[in-house]
Design an enzyme around this catalytic site. Structure first.
Site, mmCIF file in Angstrom:
data_model
loop_
_atom_site.group_PDB
_atom_site.id
_atom_site.type_symbol
_atom_site.label_atom_id
_atom_site.label_comp_id
_atom_site.label_asym_id
_atom_site.label_seq_id
_atom_site.Cartn_x
_atom_site.Cartn_y
_atom_site.Cartn_z
ATOM 1 C CE1 TYR A 133 35.275 26.770 57.235
ATOM 2 C CE2 TYR A 133 34.482 25.631 58.951
ATOM 3 C CZ TYR A 133 34.895 26.696 57.802
ATOM 4 O OH TYR A 133 33.788 27.520 58.041
ATOM 5 C CG ASP B 212 29.524 28.444 50.430
ATOM 6 O OD1 ASP B 212 29.889 29.623 51.807
ATOM 7 O OD2 ASP B 212 30.114 27.342 50.708
ATOM 8 C CG ASP C 284 37.498 27.586 53.779
ATOM 9 O OD1 ASP C 284 38.424 28.520 53.556
ATOM 10 O OD2 ASP C 284 36.081 28.237 53.942
#
Length: 279
Positions: free
Chosen positions: A128, A265, A167
């Site tokens: 992340y 999102d 991500d």
């Protein structure tokens, strides 16, 4: 092997809230159950330093009864209930699990951002990536992170092939977001962040989505929650990736987005790869 990655934006909210958004999140979880992946990577869990509660684990077991769970949370001196990652993997896989630190700046190494699973024939790692932040206040630290992370993946790749996901908080090229011209200085599309991703790929890694689909397909993995029409109008960004070592690229048969319905999102992304030649 089938692998899925998803930034869930709060595991607790997805599992325990009664809000309409939580219901949309649970619909995505239902979809992931149907996908029956071997490994599921989850980012932005936002759990406490102690990780998931018994209630969280019980609910996860109800969804994914044949999976083991491992996690990494943000711990002091980093912010509480921030960032965080989790893997669910089928019980028969039995990987060696590490929670690497990469000598990142500030508190980034304490924010629960990387978990790596080691198998006999490959590494599977998730990240992340830190956001550059409002006003790009964290951009200089982000640039250091990008270099340290790229070096980390390159070191893994020297040992055995790598599958990396998560991500990455960057749209690499103009095709990877709907409105490139108006986002030149937005977090996730600065020249510095894009160059950091280019540098990562140059160390021997392939963006599997572009490898399979070329540079013609406009598809995204994230739509801003702040804009009620971002998903309706498909004004999205592709900031979630499955990367593989170059020598694995031709073993990839699928790299796509999984529909998250009307939920804004992040949407999950899926990779299918034949690892038998590595056995």
């Amino acid at each position: 092997m089938k692998l899925i990655s998803w930034n869930i934006d709060s595991l607790n909210a997805a599992l325990t809230s009664d809000s309409s958004r939580a219901q949309l999140s649970r619909a995505v979880l239902d979809t992931l159950v149907e996908e029956d992946a071997d490994i599921i990577a989850i980012q932005e869990t936002k759990l406490s330093a102690k990780g998931p509660t018994k209630k969280h684990l019980d609910i996860l077991t109800d969804y994914f009864p044949n999976y083991e769970v491992t996690w990494r949370s943000s711990v002091e001196p980093a912010r509480k209930g921030y960032a965080g990652t989790m893997f669910l993997y089928k019980k028969e896989l039995q990987p060696k699990i590490t929670f690497p630190k990469i000598d990142a700046p500030s508190t980034m190494d304490d924010e629960g951002r990387i978990i790596t699973l080691e198998f006999d024939n490959c590494f599977i790692t998730q990240v992340y990536t830190p956001n550059a932040g409002d006003g790009l206040k964290r951009l200089s630290e982000r640039q250091v992170w990008d270099q340290k992370y790229a070096d980390y993946l390159a070191e893994l790749d020297k040992i055995k092939p790598v599958l990396a996901t998560g991500d990455y908080n960057v749209a690499h090229h103009e095709i990877d977001l709907a409105n490139p011209s108006s986002n030149r200085q937005s977090p996730g599309f600065t020249d510095e962040e894009r160059q950091g991703f280019t540098n990562l790929l140059s160390k021997g890694f392939v963006d599997t989505f572009r490898h399979l689909h070329g540079n013609l397909l406009h598809q995204y993995t994230w739509w801003a929650q702040r804009s009620k029409t971002s998903k309706i109008n498909n004004t999205g960004w592709r900031i979630d990736y499955w990367l593989v070592s170059q020598r694995l690229a031709d073993l990839v048969s699928k790299s796509d987005m999984i529909s998250s319905g009307t939920r804004q999102d992040h949407t999950p992304i899926v990779l299918e790869i034949n690892l038998e030649p590595l056995s």
